[in-house]
Design an enzyme around this catalytic site. Sequence first.
Site, PDB file in Angstrom:
ATOM      1  NE  ARG A  72      28.775  43.975  31.984  1.00  0.00           N
ATOM      2  CZ  ARG A  72      28.954  45.038  31.644  1.00  0.00           C
ATOM      3  NH1 ARG A  72      29.468  46.202  31.978  1.00  0.00           N
ATOM      4  NH2 ARG A  72      27.563  45.232  30.554  1.00  0.00           N
ATOM      5  CE1 TYR A  77      51.667  32.938  40.294  1.00  0.00           C
ATOM      6  CE2 TYR A  77      50.065  34.964  39.317  1.00  0.00           C
ATOM      7  CZ  TYR A  77      50.405  33.227  39.419  1.00  0.00           C
ATOM      8  OH  TYR A  77      49.652  32.394  38.637  1.00  0.00           O
ATOM      9  CG  ASP A  91      50.241  40.760  45.523  1.00  0.00           C
ATOM     10  OD1 ASP A  91      49.750  40.571  46.652  1.00  0.00           O
ATOM     11  OD2 ASP A  91      50.329  40.231  44.194  1.00  0.00           O
ATOM     12  CE  LYS A 131      47.455  31.911  45.182  1.00  0.00           C
ATOM     13  NZ  LYS A 131      47.154  32.673  44.321  1.00  0.00           N
TER      14      LYS A 131
HETATM   15  C1  LIG Z   1      51.396  36.962  45.387  1.00  0.00           C
HETATM   16  C2  LIG Z   1      50.402  36.735  44.263  1.00  0.00           C
HETATM   17  N1  LIG Z   1      49.682  37.822  43.659  1.00  0.00           N
HETATM   18  C3  LIG Z   1      48.820  37.483  42.689  1.00  0.00           C
HETATM   19  C4  LIG Z   1      48.469  36.281  42.422  1.00  0.00           C
HETATM   20  C5  LIG Z   1      47.448  35.897  41.154  1.00  0.00           C
HETATM   21  O1  LIG Z   1      46.229  35.649  42.015  1.00  0.00           O
HETATM   22  P1  LIG Z   1      45.251  34.671  41.184  1.00  0.00           P
HETATM   23  O2  LIG Z   1      45.642  33.308  40.776  1.00  0.00           O
HETATM   24  O3  LIG Z   1      43.993  34.553  42.105  1.00  0.00           O
HETATM   25  O4  LIG Z   1      44.805  35.179  39.888  1.00  0.00           O
HETATM   26  C6  LIG Z   1      49.221  35.120  42.977  1.00  0.00           C
HETATM   27  C7  LIG Z   1      48.874  33.755  42.685  1.00  0.00           C
HETATM   28  O5  LIG Z   1      49.627  32.825  42.951  1.00  0.00           O
HETATM   29  C8  LIG Z   1      50.167  35.357  44.085  1.00  0.00           C
HETATM   30  O6  LIG Z   1      50.907  34.285  44.418  1.00  0.00           O
END
Ligand SMILES: Cc1ncc(COP(=O)(O)O)c(C=O)c1O
Length: 425
Positions: free
Chosen positions: A78, A131, A214, A239
């Site tokens: 962990r 998102y 992000d 992704k």
């Molecule tokens: C731009 C973006 N950030 C964060 C996330 C969240 O990621 P996760 O689904 O791996 O938790 C997503 C999910 O689609 C995303 O498109």
Amino acid sequence: MWDKKAKKKIGDRVLRPESLMMSYGYRPEWSEWAVKAPIFATSTFVFESAQAGKDFFAKAYGLVESTPDEEMGLIYSRLNNPSLEILEDRLTLWDGAEASAVFESGMAAISTTALSYLRPGDLVVISEPCYGGTEYLFHEILPQFDIQVECFRSSEGVEALNRTLDVEDRRERLRMIYVETPSNPTNDLVDIQGCARVARECSSEDRRVLLAVDNTFLGPVFSQPLKHGADLVIYSLTKYVGGHSDLIAGAVLGPSDLMDQIKGTRTFLGNMAGPFTGFLLMRSLETLKLRMEAEARGAMVLADFLADHPKVKTVSYLGHLKEGDPRHDIFKRQCTGPGSMIAFEVKGGEEEAFRFLNALKLIKLAVSLGGTESLAEHPGAMTHSDIPLEDQEKIGITPAMCRISVGVEDPQDLVADVSQALDHI
Ligand SMILES: Cc1ncc(COP(=O)(O)O)c(C=O)c1O
């Protein structure tokens, strides 16, 4: 100790990240000369002696000073595990980060960042759209902890961020600017340098305002926010980095002092990724650049086709930004390629968009993005459906909008599929 930095060079030549993804951070003699790092499927690690165990804990819990290059001893998975440590070392190379931390999901990376740095009474300002899951975390969960969340429209730029801050004592309470660029699903760009300037202006001696970005849509191949003044860069590794739609993971990268706090929070929230996920991600990193470049080539062909189609109203694709458009300036400054995400509106509304999506044959109707296979979805009804309808429209998400993540298929096959599906409208 093994000098990792020496391995980044041949003579004076600093090796490119894509050249190091097969080897960096791992030595075959550690594991029976296996060319690939094995999966360290273990929950715990044996200490050589009780004193060694005590020393490892003292370092892990910050009870003693450690030098910047000092490795933490292996204790318990962990906290750390070789499959994840090698991965984290490799991830830092793309963004030029001092340190990185891998998580069980992108949302775990985002929420752990927020919980590491935001406290009751603090203000965080986020760009919109983001998102849908991120929007929910910021607007619905964080306020329950007395954290104030305000937002600004990505497409209205740093002026909009400043307008949001020019209210009451917001500048004094600002603790974090959280930006998603390009934004999901609309491909809006946010000026990272401009936001970094605002963060510095609002910082005081005892309160450093952090800019977290992000970078899931373009990074790490086509965009590296830390080089433009971001303090922390965040990924859904699910992704592009994972890239095969077969894992869920996330990461945060940044300077060691900021990352120490994030890794500390991760230890106690317990959302570290597992060793098998680490192994899959290392496999993925070897082809990351190849995949992202191939997908970007396909996206250009498909976006051009969509832009000329009589049943398509608008196409939002970074490769179509024109000289003179303020977004083009930002693109030139902070991106090295347009990536492979396309948002477009069909003529009509949700019904027409659904007819198109239902008729696709090669492209799969599924959420997520960045995988080798092309995926299409309806943001308003799916990924961003937890945003109220009237707010969706305000941030540029309309009922006629579809989003396509372009994979590595032959671009003309994708055009053939999209063409026949548009005929169903
Ligand atoms: C731009 C973006 N950030 C964060 C996330 C969240 O990621 P996760 O689904 O791996 O938790 C997503 C999910 O689609 C995303 O498109």
